[in-house]
Design a protein around this motif. Structure first.
Motif, PDB file in Angstrom:
ATOM      1  N   ASP A 174       0.840  -1.208   0.000  1.00  0.00           N
ATOM      2  CA  ASP A 174       0.000   0.000   0.000  1.00  0.00           C
ATOM      3  C   ASP A 174       0.874   1.256   0.000  1.00  0.00           C
ATOM      4  OD1 ASP A 174      -2.123  -1.694   0.129  1.00  0.00           O
ATOM      5  OD2 ASP A 174      -2.746  -1.153   2.164  1.00  0.00           O
ATOM      6  N   THR A 182     -12.180  -9.177 -10.140  1.00  0.00           N
ATOM      7  CA  THR A 182     -10.877  -8.950  -9.514  1.00  0.00           C
ATOM      8  C   THR A 182     -10.787  -9.611  -8.140  1.00  0.00           C
ATOM      9  OG1 THR A 182     -11.608  -6.851  -8.517  1.00  0.00           O
ATOM     10  CG2 THR A 182     -10.625  -6.745 -10.717  1.00  0.00           C
ATOM     11  N   GLU A 183     -11.649 -10.566  -7.869  1.00  0.00           N
ATOM     12  CA  GLU A 183     -11.715 -11.173  -6.536  1.00  0.00           C
ATOM     13  C   GLU A 183     -10.359 -11.692  -6.065  1.00  0.00           C
ATOM     14  OE1 GLU A 183     -14.343 -14.494  -4.066  1.00  0.00           O
ATOM     15  OE2 GLU A 183     -14.651 -14.203  -6.226  1.00  0.00           O
ATOM     16  N   ASP A 207      -7.589 -10.470  -6.413  1.00  0.00           N
ATOM     17  CA  ASP A 207      -6.718  -9.381  -5.970  1.00  0.00           C
ATOM     18  C   ASP A 207      -6.967  -8.983  -4.524  1.00  0.00           C
ATOM     19  OD1 ASP A 207      -5.208  -8.898  -8.328  1.00  0.00           O
ATOM     20  OD2 ASP A 207      -6.947  -7.920  -9.231  1.00  0.00           O
ATOM     21  N   PHE A 208      -7.961  -9.582  -3.894  1.00  0.00           N
ATOM     22  CA  PHE A 208      -8.273  -9.271  -2.506  1.00  0.00           C
ATOM     23  C   PHE A 208      -7.769 -10.413  -1.624  1.00  0.00           C
ATOM     24  CE2 PHE A 208     -11.247  -6.834  -5.000  1.00  0.00           C
ATOM     25  CZ  PHE A 208     -11.301  -5.612  -4.335  1.00  0.00           C
ATOM     26  N   ILE A 256     -13.893 -11.006  -0.555  1.00  0.00           N
ATOM     27  CA  ILE A 256     -14.452  -9.846  -1.251  1.00  0.00           C
ATOM     28  C   ILE A 256     -15.844  -9.506  -0.717  1.00  0.00           C
ATOM     29  CG2 ILE A 256     -15.620 -11.112  -3.105  1.00  0.00           C
ATOM     30  CD1 ILE A 256     -14.647  -8.946  -5.029  1.00  0.00           C
ATOM     31  N   VAL A 314     -16.057  -6.326   1.234  1.00  0.00           N
ATOM     32  CA  VAL A 314     -16.014  -5.139   0.373  1.00  0.00           C
ATOM     33  C   VAL A 314     -17.389  -4.873  -0.214  1.00  0.00           C
ATOM     34  CG1 VAL A 314     -14.995  -4.130  -1.701  1.00  0.00           C
ATOM     35  CG2 VAL A 314     -13.590  -5.522  -0.161  1.00  0.00           C
ATOM     36  N   GLY A 350      -5.727   1.324   0.036  1.00  0.00           N
ATOM     37  CA  GLY A 350      -5.594   0.255   1.021  1.00  0.00           C
ATOM     38  C   GLY A 350      -5.925   0.662   2.435  1.00  0.00           C
ATOM     39  N   GLU A 358      -8.822  -3.113   1.847  1.00  0.00           N
ATOM     40  CA  GLU A 358      -8.173  -3.835   0.756  1.00  0.00           C
ATOM     41  C   GLU A 358      -8.483  -3.203  -0.598  1.00  0.00           C
ATOM     42  OE1 GLU A 358      -9.313  -7.895   1.037  1.00  0.00           O
ATOM     43  OE2 GLU A 358      -8.117  -8.282   2.828  1.00  0.00           O
ATOM     44  N   THR A 359      -9.034  -2.011  -0.572  1.00  0.00           N
ATOM     45  CA  THR A 359      -9.422  -1.357  -1.827  1.00  0.00           C
ATOM     46  C   THR A 359      -8.704  -0.029  -2.006  1.00  0.00           C
ATOM     47  OG1 THR A 359     -11.236  -0.023  -0.916  1.00  0.00           O
ATOM     48  CG2 THR A 359     -11.749  -2.303  -1.521  1.00  0.00           C
ATOM     49  N   PRO A 416      -9.519  -3.006  -6.399  1.00  0.00           N
ATOM     50  CA  PRO A 416      -8.379  -3.508  -5.628  1.00  0.00           C
ATOM     51  C   PRO A 416      -7.219  -2.528  -5.699  1.00  0.00           C
ATOM     52  CG  PRO A 416      -8.477  -4.611  -7.744  1.00  0.00           C
ATOM     53  CD  PRO A 416      -9.728  -3.777  -7.646  1.00  0.00           C
ATOM     54  N   THR A 417      -6.273  -2.662  -4.785  1.00  0.00           N
ATOM     55  CA  THR A 417      -5.105  -1.780  -4.829  1.00  0.00           C
ATOM     56  C   THR A 417      -4.299  -2.014  -6.104  1.00  0.00           C
ATOM     57  OG1 THR A 417      -3.859  -3.379  -3.499  1.00  0.00           O
ATOM     58  CG2 THR A 417      -4.930  -1.566  -2.322  1.00  0.00           C
TER      59      THR A 417
END
Length: 340
Positions: A68, A241-242, A244-245, A249, A252, A281, A291-292, A314-315
């Motif tokens: 992050d 993009t799941e 990526d977490f 998710i 989120v 993040g 996480e976003t 996602p980041t």
């Protein structure tokens, strides 16, 4: 202290990781980027970046991914946001220019931003808090049915059909229209609602019931200020993009469904209409979105509070493209709505 070359290595890692979703190693950087140094030198730079907690190893492989903090440095180093191409700007104007009213314009806006960024797009619906009543119009539809039209100085038009017990002729309607405009004209929406809901004196008793009915209808319209809510599009992009977490998710999605969460987050972001604000993040952890990343920019309609347009993802996202798209569309909204 991180050197200029180390920052360039960080940019390369961010760009390659965003593009491939694979941890980036020194050999890959040497092959893809013209640094003019050996892989061993790049490894030394990567070691320094890791000491500064700007990159990390996701597992035992030799590759690294941005943290992050690394993403934050990368975004802060974007001194100039890459502008949209002429073709992209034309596409924006063409697609949004086909909208017939505000609701359709905003719905099209989030769909467009979602398509441009491949992220979940969110838009804060403009508030009526600062708008004032420009005019009240009454139109006879049938002897006992009257269309009440409330026109705000922001250009917004609210309509509602009122049913009355006794027929209303044109002369009576003209008198009622005059009285309602005296009560509501020039007032803020909230003040108009209060005025129209109060006791209406100096009214012919024969018309009192009609005026009360119409006033109550218009008061409801004035109160229907479209309280802060979000227009959302591109949920499928978020689901795609799941991986990526690191966590689930679902948390989120739940935070996004609780629209008040994003509205609070938007409220903390800068309101400079020309600024693109990025929160990454852990900066979003207090809102359950740790996480976003959230990218947003303000847009404004005359007579209303500043609202925000943005994306949530996602980041690991293409920050440069996302920031350019959000800024371009927000500026188009401000310009178009300011002219309406």
């Amino acid at each position: 202290m991180v050197s200029e070359r180390s920052l360039a290595v960080l940019r390369a890692i961010v760009q390659d990781y965003v593009a491939s979703r694979e941890p980036v190693g020194s050999k890959t950087i040497v092959e893809r980027h013209a640094f003019g140094v050996s892989a061993a030198t790049i490894r030394n730079d990567m070691a320094l970046l890791e000491e500064e907690e700007l990159i990390a190893a996701p597992h035992t492989s030799s590759g690294r991914i941005p943290t992050d903090k690394g993403y934050r440095i990368f975004v802060d180093q974007l001194t100039e946001i890459r502008p949209m191409s002429q073709a992209q700007r034309q596409a924006i104007e063409t697609f949004l220019g086909e909208s017939s009213d505000l609701d359709e314009l905003l719905a099209r806006t989030v769909r467009l931003v979602s398509q441009l960024t491949k992220q979940l797009a969110v838009l804060q619906y403009p508030s009526f808090a600062s708008a004032r009543v420009r005019h009240v119009e009454l139109v006879s539809i049938a002897p006992t049915r009257v269309l009440c039209i409330l026109i705000a100085d922001s250009g917004q038009v609210e309509q509602r059909l009122a049913e009355v017990e006794h027929p209303v002729d044109d002369e009576t309607l003209a008198g009622l229209r005059l009285r309602l405009n005296e009560l509501a004209g020039g007032r803020t929406m909230a003040d108009a609602a209060e005025a129209l809901s109060g006791e209406l004196d100096s009214v012919d008793r024969r018309h009192a019931q009609v005026l009360h009915t119409l006033a109550a209808t218009l008061a409801d319209q004035a109160r229907a200020q479209r309280p802060d809510r979000l227009v959302v599009a591109g949920a499928a992009n978020l689901v795609a993009t799941e991986q990526d977490f690191p966590g689930s998710i679902l948390g989120v999605i739940e935070a996004i469904e609780e629209q008040v969460v994003l509205l609070r987050l938007f409220g903390e972001m800068a309101t400079d209409e020309h600024a693109v604000v990025v929160r990454i993040g852990r900066e979003n952890a207090p809102f359950g979105l740790g996480e976003t990343s959230v990218v947003s920019s303000a847009f404004e309609i005359p007579g209303r509070d500043v609202s925000r347009l943005g994306i949530v993802g996602p980041t690991r996202m293409d920050y440069s493209t996302s920031m350019a798209a959000v800024r371009a569309v927000a500026r188009y909204l401000s310009r178009t709505l300011g002219e309406s």
